[in-house]
Design an enzyme around this catalytic site. Structure first.
Site, mmCIF file in Angstrom:
data_model
loop_
_atom_site.group_PDB
_atom_site.id
_atom_site.type_symbol
_atom_site.label_atom_id
_atom_site.label_comp_id
_atom_site.label_asym_id
_atom_site.label_seq_id
_atom_site.Cartn_x
_atom_site.Cartn_y
_atom_site.Cartn_z
ATOM 1 N N LYS A 14 -0.783 7.763 1.225
ATOM 2 C CA LYS A 14 -0.756 9.171 0.818
ATOM 3 C C LYS A 14 -2.003 9.912 1.266
ATOM 4 C CE LYS A 14 -1.185 7.860 -3.943
ATOM 5 N NZ LYS A 14 -2.542 8.241 -4.207
ATOM 6 N N ARG A 89 1.507 11.014 -12.042
ATOM 7 C CA ARG A 89 1.511 9.553 -11.936
ATOM 8 C C ARG A 89 2.455 8.928 -12.960
ATOM 9 N NH1 ARG A 89 -2.482 8.419 -8.129
ATOM 10 N NH2 ARG A 89 -3.031 6.232 -8.149
ATOM 11 N N ARG A 128 -8.760 -2.623 3.369
ATOM 12 C CA ARG A 128 -9.098 -1.205 3.608
ATOM 13 C C ARG A 128 -10.605 -0.947 3.619
ATOM 14 N NH1 ARG A 128 -5.963 3.398 0.447
ATOM 15 N NH2 ARG A 128 -6.790 2.448 -1.442
ATOM 16 N N ARG A 163 -13.585 0.623 -1.326
ATOM 17 C CA ARG A 163 -13.472 1.191 -2.659
ATOM 18 C C ARG A 163 -13.624 0.080 -3.691
ATOM 19 N NH1 ARG A 163 -8.201 4.982 -2.715
ATOM 20 N NH2 ARG A 163 -7.930 3.888 -4.669
ATOM 21 N N ARG A 174 -2.791 -2.333 -10.361
ATOM 22 C CA ARG A 174 -2.363 -1.014 -9.877
ATOM 23 C C ARG A 174 -0.895 -1.039 -9.449
ATOM 24 N NH1 ARG A 174 -6.669 -0.013 -5.481
ATOM 25 N NH2 ARG A 174 -5.580 1.907 -5.001
#
Ligand code: AMP
Length: 220
Positions: A14, A89, A128, A163, A174
């Site tokens: 996203k 969310r 990532r 992150r 998550r």
């Protein structure tokens, strides 16, 4: 231009797709995750609480999120449409948002679901890496997304960062939270007739093309 809400499991892209759309269409992207990561750096009780929730992969409460969103949407750059990256969310946030739109007589726009298989999502999250200077995103586990030099940004040479919530343990929380709390939004928006699905596991170009085709149809 119609506003866009992205619904996506972690690492479906996203953030990447929002950035491409900002560049192409000139509308702002509002990432509640980015706003929260900034707040988590503040030396305050709220900053500390947010930092702990993010590190554990847990949601920040609806009231905090809605206040953040209201403040951001009141800025003048949101007049002609915007992208919501990370909000709503859960169904309770979606209901509050419906009410906000009704009060300001605004249209919901469209909702795009970025569909992604759990195993691909996991690989994307754990590998990532982001450039803290120019925002470029890399992946140390996926061949075509690796930086040319390990841990270094191809564009500006800065050292890449990860992150705090991009680890295997937080990923599982998550992802489970996405399935339990966020995925019910798929039916919620499908019933309103505003939901579009895009396969997000192929490449960012493929995802972006699919989004562009949807936008051409809905903005006719
Ligand atoms: P993201 O950058 O969208 O993956 O968001 C990172 C983290 O911020 C999430 O795992 C949540 O902990 C928190 N967060 C972002 N948006 C929301 C939201 N709308 N409601 C609750 N928590 C959120």
């Amino acid at each position: 231009m119609k506003s866009i809400i992205f619904i996506a499991p972690p690492a479906a892209g996203k953030g990447t797709q929002s950035a491409l759309m900002v560049e192409k269409y000139g509308i702002p992207a509002i990432s509640t995750g980015d706003i929260l990561r900034d707040k988590a750096k503040e030396d305050s009780a709220e900053g500390k609480e947010i930092k702990e929730l993010l590190a554990a992969g847990k949601f920040v409460n609806d009231e905090t999120i809605v206040n953040i969103l209201k403040e951001r949407l009141s800025k003048s750059d949101c007049q002609n449409g915007y992208i919501l990256d990370g909000f709503p969310r859960n169904v309770s946030q979606a209901k509050i948002y419906d009410q906000m739109l009704e009060e300001s007589n605004k249209d919901l726009g469209i909702v795009i679901l970025l569909d992604l298989d759990e195993e691909i999502a996991k690989k994307r999250i754990i590998g990532r890496q982001t450039c803290p200077t120019c925002g470029a995103i890399y992946n140390s586990l996926i061949e075509e997304s690796m930086p040319k030099k390990e841990n270094t940004c191809d564009n500006c040479g800065s050292t890449l960062t990860r992150r705090a919530d991009d680890n295997e343990e937080t990923f599982s929380v998550r992802y489970a939270t996405y399935v339990e709390k966020t995925a019910p939004l798929i039916d919620y928006y499908d019933q309103k007739g505003v939901l579009y699905r895009v396969e997000s596991g192929i490449s960012k170009e493929h995802t972006f093309n699919s989004i562009e085709n949807i936008l051409k149809e809905v903005n006719k």
